[in-house]
Design a protein around this motif. Sequence first.
Motif, PDB file in Angstrom:
ATOM      1  N   ALA A 198       0.806  -1.225   0.000  1.00 38.52           N
ATOM      2  CA  ALA A 198       0.000   0.000   0.000  1.00 38.52           C
ATOM      3  C   ALA A 198       0.841   1.279   0.000  1.00 38.52           C
ATOM      4  N   PRO A 199       1.829   1.440   0.892  1.00 39.33           N
ATOM      5  CA  PRO A 199       2.611   2.687   0.862  1.00 39.33           C
ATOM      6  C   PRO A 199       3.448   2.840  -0.399  1.00 39.33           C
ATOM      7  N   ILE A 200       3.908   1.736  -0.994  1.00 37.35           N
ATOM      8  CA  ILE A 200       4.662   1.826  -2.241  1.00 37.35           C
ATOM      9  C   ILE A 200       3.755   2.296  -3.360  1.00 37.35           C
ATOM     10  N   GLY A 201       2.541   1.757  -3.427  1.00 39.46           N
ATOM     11  CA  GLY A 201       1.580   2.198  -4.435  1.00 39.46           C
ATOM     12  C   GLY A 201       1.227   3.661  -4.275  1.00 39.46           C
ATOM     13  N   ALA A 202       1.026   4.096  -3.038  1.00 40.33           N
ATOM     14  CA  ALA A 202       0.698   5.507  -2.792  1.00 40.33           C
ATOM     15  C   ALA A 202       1.845   6.417  -3.223  1.00 40.33           C
ATOM     16  N   THR A 216      -5.904  -0.674  -8.392  1.00 42.56           N
ATOM     17  CA  THR A 216      -5.958  -1.614  -7.266  1.00 42.56           C
ATOM     18  C   THR A 216      -5.606  -0.991  -5.927  1.00 42.56           C
ATOM     19  N   LEU A 217      -5.189   0.268  -5.924  1.00 40.29           N
ATOM     20  CA  LEU A 217      -4.666   0.863  -4.697  1.00 40.29           C
ATOM     21  C   LEU A 217      -5.718   0.946  -3.592  1.00 40.29           C
ATOM     22  N   ALA A 218      -6.945   1.300  -3.908  1.00 36.55           N
ATOM     23  CA  ALA A 218      -7.984   1.415  -2.882  1.00 36.55           C
ATOM     24  C   ALA A 218      -8.221   0.068  -2.201  1.00 36.55           C
ATOM     25  N   ASP A 219      -8.290  -0.990  -2.990  1.00 34.19           N
ATOM     26  CA  ASP A 219      -8.493  -2.327  -2.428  1.00 34.19           C
ATOM     27  C   ASP A 219      -7.283  -2.759  -1.602  1.00 34.19           C
ATOM     28  N   THR A 220      -6.086  -2.479  -2.106  1.00 31.90           N
ATOM     29  CA  THR A 220      -4.865  -2.840  -1.382  1.00 31.90           C
ATOM     30  C   THR A 220      -4.785  -2.103  -0.049  1.00 31.90           C
ATOM     31  N   THR A 221      -5.134  -0.826  -0.047  1.00 39.04           N
ATOM     32  CA  THR A 221      -5.100  -0.033   1.183  1.00 39.04           C
ATOM     33  C   THR A 221      -6.113  -0.547   2.198  1.00 39.04           C
ATOM     34  N   ALA A 222      -7.298  -0.907   1.723  1.00 36.81           N
ATOM     35  CA  ALA A 222      -8.332  -1.436   2.621  1.00 36.81           C
ATOM     36  C   ALA A 222      -7.874  -2.745   3.260  1.00 36.81           C
ATOM     37  N   LYS A 223      -7.253  -3.608   2.469  1.00 37.15           N
ATOM     38  CA  LYS A 223      -6.761  -4.878   3.004  1.00 37.15           C
ATOM     39  C   LYS A 223      -5.619  -4.650   3.992  1.00 37.15           C
TER      40      LYS A 223
END
Length: 235
Positions: free
Chosen positions: A60-64, A82-89
């Motif tokens: 998540a932080p790498i994607g952000a 996919t970032l929103a889903d990754t952050t939620a997980k």
Amino acid sequence: MHPIHRALALILAAALPAACSQSTPPAPAAPSVPAAQTQGQKELGLYRQLQQEKSYELAAPIGAEIVAKYPQSQAAKEVQETLADTTAKATALTTRRRLERLWSYQSGKESGGTQNTASIYSGDSTETRVRLVLRRHSAWGQSVYLFGSGKGFECGASCSIGLRFDEQLVQRMKAYLPETGEPALFISDDKAFLKRIGGAQKISIDVVEKGKGPRTLVFEVGGFDPDKFPPLKKG
């Protein structure tokens, strides 16, 4: 010089610069790859790998960072899908692990018998926290009780306390004080309590402490692992 020879010399002299100017031009330089296609590619590879490994807390932080640092890049475009889903997980995993760490489990010999316990502290100040204890003892049986400090709880031989599982309505459960005088309060229907705790995230218990008055104890029980609080083996 013969006039004809002189004319040929003049024609050759005039043609030489033209011939030089018509030489093969240099090959054009290879077109440069647009920055939008190259920026963040290394980070994107790591993001994909961590997703495949289900390491969402790291992904998540790498994607952000990719989206913030290279907003116009192809890498950012892919990550945004996919970032929103990754952050939620990632948030769910972080919360789950925090809740799991609130519980303490012990197994061993106690007072001549075998005992398994699971316990968690109420979520208030360290000095006044109360412990919720789930206990299975080979001689004493199964128990659910609160263990505090100081003078303990107001109850008498028997009393009724209010409990709320998550946001449900308050329900009443019978409780009693131990005959041995510890600052504890036992919940009579331990079976019903244990049945409810497995699916709850939070339990609120209304008690009255001796010399302190009414108080609501809140326990974040969502990380309870029943496998770490097994029934005792018979025989």
